[in-house]
Design a protein around this motif. Structure first.
Motif, PDB file in Angstrom:
ATOM      1  N   GLU A  80       4.171   9.704 -29.272  1.00 20.76           N
ATOM      2  CA  GLU A  80       3.449   8.508 -28.826  1.00 20.76           C
ATOM      3  C   GLU A  80       3.733   8.169 -27.370  1.00 20.76           C
ATOM      4  O   GLU A  80       2.824   7.791 -26.616  1.00 20.76           O
ATOM      5  CB  GLU A  80       3.845   7.336 -29.713  1.00 20.76           C
ATOM      6  N   LEU A  81       4.994   8.291 -26.975  1.00 20.96           N
ATOM      7  CA  LEU A  81       5.433   7.904 -25.629  1.00 20.96           C
ATOM      8  C   LEU A  81       6.245   9.048 -25.021  1.00 20.96           C
ATOM      9  O   LEU A  81       7.473   8.987 -24.934  1.00 20.96           O
ATOM     10  CB  LEU A  81       6.286   6.619 -25.694  1.00 20.96           C
ATOM     11  N   PRO A  82       5.604  10.127 -24.607  1.00 14.65           N
ATOM     12  CA  PRO A  82       6.354  11.254 -24.040  1.00 14.65           C
ATOM     13  C   PRO A  82       7.052  10.872 -22.743  1.00 14.65           C
ATOM     14  O   PRO A  82       6.652   9.930 -22.049  1.00 14.65           O
ATOM     15  CB  PRO A  82       5.262  12.304 -23.794  1.00 14.65           C
ATOM     16  N   LEU A  83       8.106  11.604 -22.426  1.00  9.15           N
ATOM     17  CA  LEU A  83       8.854  11.362 -21.194  1.00  9.15           C
ATOM     18  C   LEU A  83       8.015  11.875 -20.014  1.00  9.15           C
ATOM     19  O   LEU A  83       7.772  13.088 -19.918  1.00  9.15           O
ATOM     20  CB  LEU A  83      10.204  12.080 -21.245  1.00  9.15           C
ATOM     21  N   PRO A  84       7.588  11.016 -19.098  1.00 12.72           N
ATOM     22  CA  PRO A  84       6.636  11.445 -18.050  1.00 12.72           C
ATOM     23  C   PRO A  84       7.136  12.590 -17.187  1.00 12.72           C
ATOM     24  O   PRO A  84       6.355  13.459 -16.802  1.00 12.72           O
ATOM     25  CB  PRO A  84       6.436  10.164 -17.228  1.00 12.72           C
ATOM     26  N   ASP A  85       8.425  12.569 -16.861  1.00 13.43           N
ATOM     27  CA  ASP A  85       8.967  13.639 -16.025  1.00 13.43           C
ATOM     28  C   ASP A  85       9.812  14.621 -16.841  1.00 13.43           C
ATOM     29  O   ASP A  85      10.550  15.409 -16.294  1.00 13.43           O
ATOM     30  CB  ASP A  85       9.776  13.063 -14.860  1.00 13.43           C
ATOM     31  N   ARG A  86       9.704  14.511 -18.186  1.00 11.49           N
ATOM     32  CA  ARG A  86      10.428  15.343 -19.153  1.00 11.49           C
ATOM     33  C   ARG A  86      11.888  14.948 -19.292  1.00 11.49           C
ATOM     34  O   ARG A  86      12.632  15.587 -20.032  1.00 11.49           O
ATOM     35  CB  ARG A  86      10.328  16.833 -18.810  1.00 11.49           C
ATOM     36  N   LEU A  87      12.298  13.884 -18.584  1.00 17.05           N
ATOM     37  CA  LEU A  87      13.713  13.511 -18.598  1.00 17.05           C
ATOM     38  C   LEU A  87      13.928  12.019 -18.821  1.00 17.05           C
ATOM     39  O   LEU A  87      14.868  11.617 -19.503  1.00 17.05           O
ATOM     40  CB  LEU A  87      14.352  13.939 -17.266  1.00 17.05           C
ATOM     41  N   HIS A  88      13.049  11.175 -18.234  1.00 18.94           N
ATOM     42  CA  HIS A  88      13.262   9.726 -18.250  1.00 18.94           C
ATOM     43  C   HIS A  88      12.145   9.018 -19.010  1.00 18.94           C
ATOM     44  O   HIS A  88      10.980   9.388 -18.891  1.00 18.94           O
ATOM     45  CB  HIS A  88      13.301   9.174 -16.820  1.00 18.94           C
ATOM     46  N   PRO A  89      12.476   7.970 -19.749  1.00 21.13           N
ATOM     47  CA  PRO A  89      11.447   7.180 -20.432  1.00 21.13           C
ATOM     48  C   PRO A  89      10.672   6.301 -19.466  1.00 21.13           C
ATOM     49  O   PRO A  89      11.168   5.935 -18.401  1.00 21.13           O
ATOM     50  CB  PRO A  89      12.256   6.321 -21.423  1.00 21.13           C
ATOM     51  N   ASP A  90       9.441   5.952 -19.854  1.00 22.98           N
ATOM     52  CA  ASP A  90       8.632   5.067 -19.021  1.00 22.98           C
ATOM     53  C   ASP A  90       8.936   3.606 -19.348  1.00 22.98           C
ATOM     54  O   ASP A  90       9.827   3.296 -20.158  1.00 22.98           O
ATOM     55  CB  ASP A  90       7.145   5.376 -19.173  1.00 22.98           C
TER      56      ASP A  90
END
Length: 394
Positions: free
Chosen positions: A357-367
């Protein structure tokens, strides 16, 4: 607006600050720090110096009848070569604990960072002024939360009525340590980082030692936790050890024990929670280090990828899965003699269903939205009555 002669200037002193563990006096004002001078002197890493001076969780707190407030600051902003421009840092205003305004300060110093070349260059810039007007009349408690991701030198506080330090709240002090996620990376504002959100929901006072890129089991950080005031303590361990590829399993286990031993020297019976990493698909089974994805950067995005080989786990390289298993084992072993020690699997804060539902935008940090979700879950699982830190056994 008050005229020039109506303003009262109040020196910014340590008794007006919450969430800072040290205050450095500069030529023009004061610079809040989240690590004490002795700790800072033991490590010259520029990443740590930048992270600990960014005042995540630090706020000015005072009681006043003022209806107008001005704060002169000198921010230090970061620019990443090839990446989209970063927005100015955000200041959140609370009046009697409720959101009452938001603002930014333009100008300031600029650090230009080239992540591919590994260089950074500082360009000095002018100070700016944050202004809030039309505050409600009458005595009130005012908090100005400083930008969680922008080093901020405080130069002058002006109001149209006298100010005094906010009296002690009587609330429990929650001391938290973690990585850039705890620091607030990609949160919308200082009161919406997940620790700030959790603290607000639970009615506790936050001291945030989330240190972007620097949750590395450093002994000086453990001593800082040992010496800081706290009624509740949590330490979130894991992701930075993987993405820096700092140590192997042989070093990790005694380092965790040593870190917890040091914290317990100052807080022998304080409720203490060890939190493992949230889900991060690229490092669940693949060791670090993490590296900047140059292809995504050329397209105007900032993303990371894992550089390790899953087969290297056999030689002791750390993955998030390895770290979770070992942290759970360590806590279970120690809890036999430490009933106030508990463990929380970070995937209870952000797990498989959340990634979809809410993937990590930079693959490392949550939005920003994910920060709020994590904060709400942590408050419910750990900080509110019956939580891990307040009475429930994990």
């Amino acid at each position: 607006m008050p005229t020039e002669h109506d303003w009262i200037t109040t020196p910014v002193t340590a008794d007006l600050l919450r969430g800072a563990l040290d205050v450095e006096h500069t030529e023009r004002g004061v610079l809040p720090h989240r690590l004490p001078a002795r700790a800072r002197a033991q490590c010259t890493d520029p990443q740590l110096a930048s992270a600990e001076s960014q005042p995540s969780g630090v706020r000015l707190a005072f009681r006043t009848r003022a209806t107008a407030v001005e704060l002169d600051t000198l921010p230090t902003k970061r620019v990443y070569v090839g990446a989209p421009p970063r927005p100015d840092g955000v200041y959140d205003l609370l009046v009697d604990g409720r959101p009452a305004g938001r603002g930014s300060v333009t100008g300031g110093n600029t650090v230009t960072i080239d992540m591919i070349a590994g260089t950074a260059a500082l360009r000095p810039g002018p100070a700016g002024t944050l202004r809030f007007t039309d505050l409600p009349d009458g005595a009130k408690d005012v908090e100005i939360w400083l930008p969680h991701n922008e080093t901020t030198e405080l130069l002058a506080l002006r109001t149209d009525a006298p100010v005094a330090p906010t009296p002690p709240s009587g609330r429990k002090v929650w001391l938290h340590h973690g990585s850039s996620i705890s620091h607030g990376s990609d949160a919308a504002s200082p009161t919406t980082t997940w620790p700030a959100r959790a603290a607000s929901l639970a009615g506790v006072d936050l001291i945030n030692l989330g240190l972007g890129g620097s949750a590395l089991l450093d002994p000086f950080t453990a001593r800082t936790l040992r010496d800081a005031p706290a009624d509740l303590i949590s330490v979130k361990i894991g992701i930075n050890l993987v993405n820096t590829d700092l140590m192997r399993l042989r070093a990790f286990t005694p380092a965790v024990h040593g870190f917890l031993d040091t914290v317990r020297e100052g807080h022998p019976t304080t409720p203490l929670l060890v939190v493992s990493p949230i889900l991060c698909p690229m490092h669940e089974d693949t060791p670090g280090p993490s590296a900047l994805d140059v292809t995504s950067l050329s397209g105007g995005q900032l993303q990371f990828h894992a550089m390790g080989d899953p087969a290297e786990r056999a030689s002791g390289k750390l993955t998030l899965g390895v770290i979770r298993d070992e942290l759970a084992r360590i806590v279970a072993q120690r809890a036999a003699d430490d009933p106030n020690l508990n463990y929380l699997d970070g995937r209870e804060l952000y797990g498989e269903s959340d990634v979809a539902e809410l993937p990590l935008p930079d693959r490392l940090h949550p939005d920003a939205a994910t920060h709020l979700r994590i904060g709400e879950r942590f408050a419910a699982l750990a900080l509110t009555p019956g939580g891990v830190l307040t009475g429930r056994t994990a």
